[in-house]
Design an enzyme around this catalytic site. Structure first.
Site, PDB file in Angstrom:
ATOM      1  N   CYS A 129       0.808  -1.233   0.000  1.00 17.05           N
ATOM      2  CA  CYS A 129       0.000   0.000   0.000  1.00 17.05           C
ATOM      3  C   CYS A 129       0.839   1.281   0.000  1.00 17.05           C
ATOM      4  O   CYS A 129       0.547   2.236  -0.731  1.00 17.05           O
ATOM      5  CB  CYS A 129      -0.949  -0.009   1.198  1.00 17.05           C
ATOM      6  SG  CYS A 129      -0.203  -0.535   2.739  1.00 17.05           S
ATOM      7  N   HIS A 248      -2.650   6.426   4.602  1.00 12.45           N
ATOM      8  CA  HIS A 248      -1.226   6.553   4.922  1.00 12.45           C
ATOM      9  C   HIS A 248      -0.718   7.926   4.445  1.00 12.45           C
ATOM     10  O   HIS A 248      -1.111   8.401   3.375  1.00 12.45           O
ATOM     11  CB  HIS A 248      -0.414   5.485   4.193  1.00 12.45           C
ATOM     12  CG  HIS A 248      -0.616   4.089   4.703  1.00 12.45           C
ATOM     13  ND1 HIS A 248      -1.309   3.780   5.838  1.00 12.45           N
ATOM     14  CD2 HIS A 248      -0.171   2.894   4.208  1.00 12.45           C
ATOM     15  CE1 HIS A 248      -1.301   2.466   6.030  1.00 12.45           C
ATOM     16  NE2 HIS A 248      -0.623   1.902   5.048  1.00 12.45           N
TER      17      HIS A 248
END
Ligand SMILES: NC(=O)c1ccc[n+]([C@@H]2O[C@H](COP(=O)([O-])OP(=O)(O)OC[C@H]3O[C@@H](n4cnc5c(N)ncnc54)[C@H](OP(=O)(O)O)[C@@H]3O)[C@@H](O)[C@H]2O)c1
Length: 345
Positions: A129, A248
């Site tokens: 990711c 994130h």
């Protein structure tokens, strides 16, 4: 229009649930949808486009006969079932780390290396990711000015470690605020010999330690970026878990061969596919997990020339790692494979 038999392995997890939402939202051409997970979830009802489907236990037989199988159940499940599914004719799009560095398996971010989809032999890997979100911002800068070195520092949400880590942040926060003892059980990762509280804390370890005292997550950033971009350059990373539920954030310090001014970099990024520039210091506008969460674009801001070297840039990059960092990228790979007409081997 042709419709396809689709299986989602890991349909009850955070990535699996997000995948179902995105398949519905984008009206992916599905003729039949099969939801698979562990024996624990057998019979569990899950809604998809107003219909209630029952989760089944994953097995070779349960996956057989599908055209596309999205895997989001961890590397060991992918290692056990993905090759068999591909041999039975499915295009496997795998969210786990099982095949990412396998030279026979393309590792794809459709905005960066869509042509690699054509090389698949039944399995296409979805990158880590953090890497996916980072390369979305890195690629347009590299195309324009050639990146020589990247220093990557991450601020990773708990949902990156799965549903249980997400629940842990909430339970621990409630206990901490109530003045009760916090009992950490999940992070930095579930099978670790000890665990640390994430509520009101920051943990500078994502996954296990490997060579040179870097973590597996840090090495993934290095090796997966090189595979996706098709070339190597200096990358060093520090990956950190923060008490954020979703999305994130990445501080990206780049040294480039050709100098880019802040204005040039902003223009390049604002034209790049899949990127939204949010950068207005006067108005205090910059990307944050709350602005990126639930959205499809990777947000970039705080664009500045690096004051310490002749040609360098600092970028602040934020992306919803459950969407672009996992489920959305997987669905985009599927859509691109359909467009390129290379579903079956
Ligand atoms: N979370 C992220 O941001 C993210 C981003 C990129 C990639 N990934 C990758 O995506 C995968 C899934 O992650 P996640 O965060 O969604 O994890 P999760 O929330 O813990 O979900 C795990 C899923 O896998 C299933 N599963 C676990 N063990 C299984 C077994 N032995 N057999 C069959 N199914 C099994 C679970 O089913 P039950 O509900 O029945 O246990 C659940 O559906 C992992 O490979 C992860 O590395 C995650």
């Amino acid at each position: 229009m042709r419709r396809f038999k689709v299986a989602v392995v890991g349909a009850t997890g955070v990535v699996g649930r997000e995948l179902l939402g995105i398949l519905a939202e984008r009206d992916f051409p599905i003729a039949k949808l099969t939801l698979l997970a562990s024996a624990r979830s057998k019979g569990k009802p899950v809604e998809f486009k107003g219909e209630v489907l029952c989760v089944d236990e994953v097995s070779e037989d349960a996956i057989a006969g599908h055209d596309i199988a999205f895997f989001a159940a961890g590397a060991s499940v992918s290692r056990e079932f993905a090759k068999g599914a591909a041999q039975n004719g499915a295009l496997v799009i795998d969210n786990s780390s099982a095949f990412r560095m396998d030279p026979e398996v393309p590792l794809v971010v459709p905005q960066v290396n869509p042509e690699d989809i054509l090389k698949h032999k039944g399995i296409i890997a979805n990158p880590n990711c953090t890497t996916t979100i980072m390369v979305m911002a890195l690629k347009p800068i590299d195309d324009a000015a050639v990146v020589k070195r990247a220093v990557v520092s991450t601020y990773q949400a708990v949902s990156g470690a799965g549903l249980k880590a997400m629940e842990a942040l909430l339970h621990e926060s409630k206990a901490y605020l109530a003045g009760e003892a916090v009992q950490p059980e999940i992070l930095p990762f579930a099978s670790a010999p000890k665990h640390y509280q994430i509520a009101f804390n920051v943990i500078p370890q994502v996954d296990v330690f490997q060579d040179m005292m870097y973590t597996k997550e840090e090495w993934k950033t290095v090796h997966e970026t090189a595979k996706i971009m098709g070339r190597t350059f200096g990358i060093t990373a520090t990956t950190v878990r923060v008490p954020v539920e979703r999305s994130h954030s990445i501080s990206l310090n780049l040294e480039t061969e050709r100098k880019l001014t802040r204005e040039e970099a902003l223009e390049i990024l604002s034209k790049a596919p899949g990127i939204q520039v949010i950068d207005d210091p006067d108005e205090m506008l910059y990307p944050m997990p709350f602005s990126a969460g639930g959205t499809d674009l990777v947000q970039v801001g705080r664009v500045r020339e690096d004051n310490s070297i002749p040609s360098g840039l600092n970028l602040w990059v934020v992306g919803d790692q459950l969407r672009k960092g996992a489920a959305l990228n997987a669905v985009e790979i599927g859509e691109k494979a359909l467009e390129l007409g290379c579903l079956a081997r």
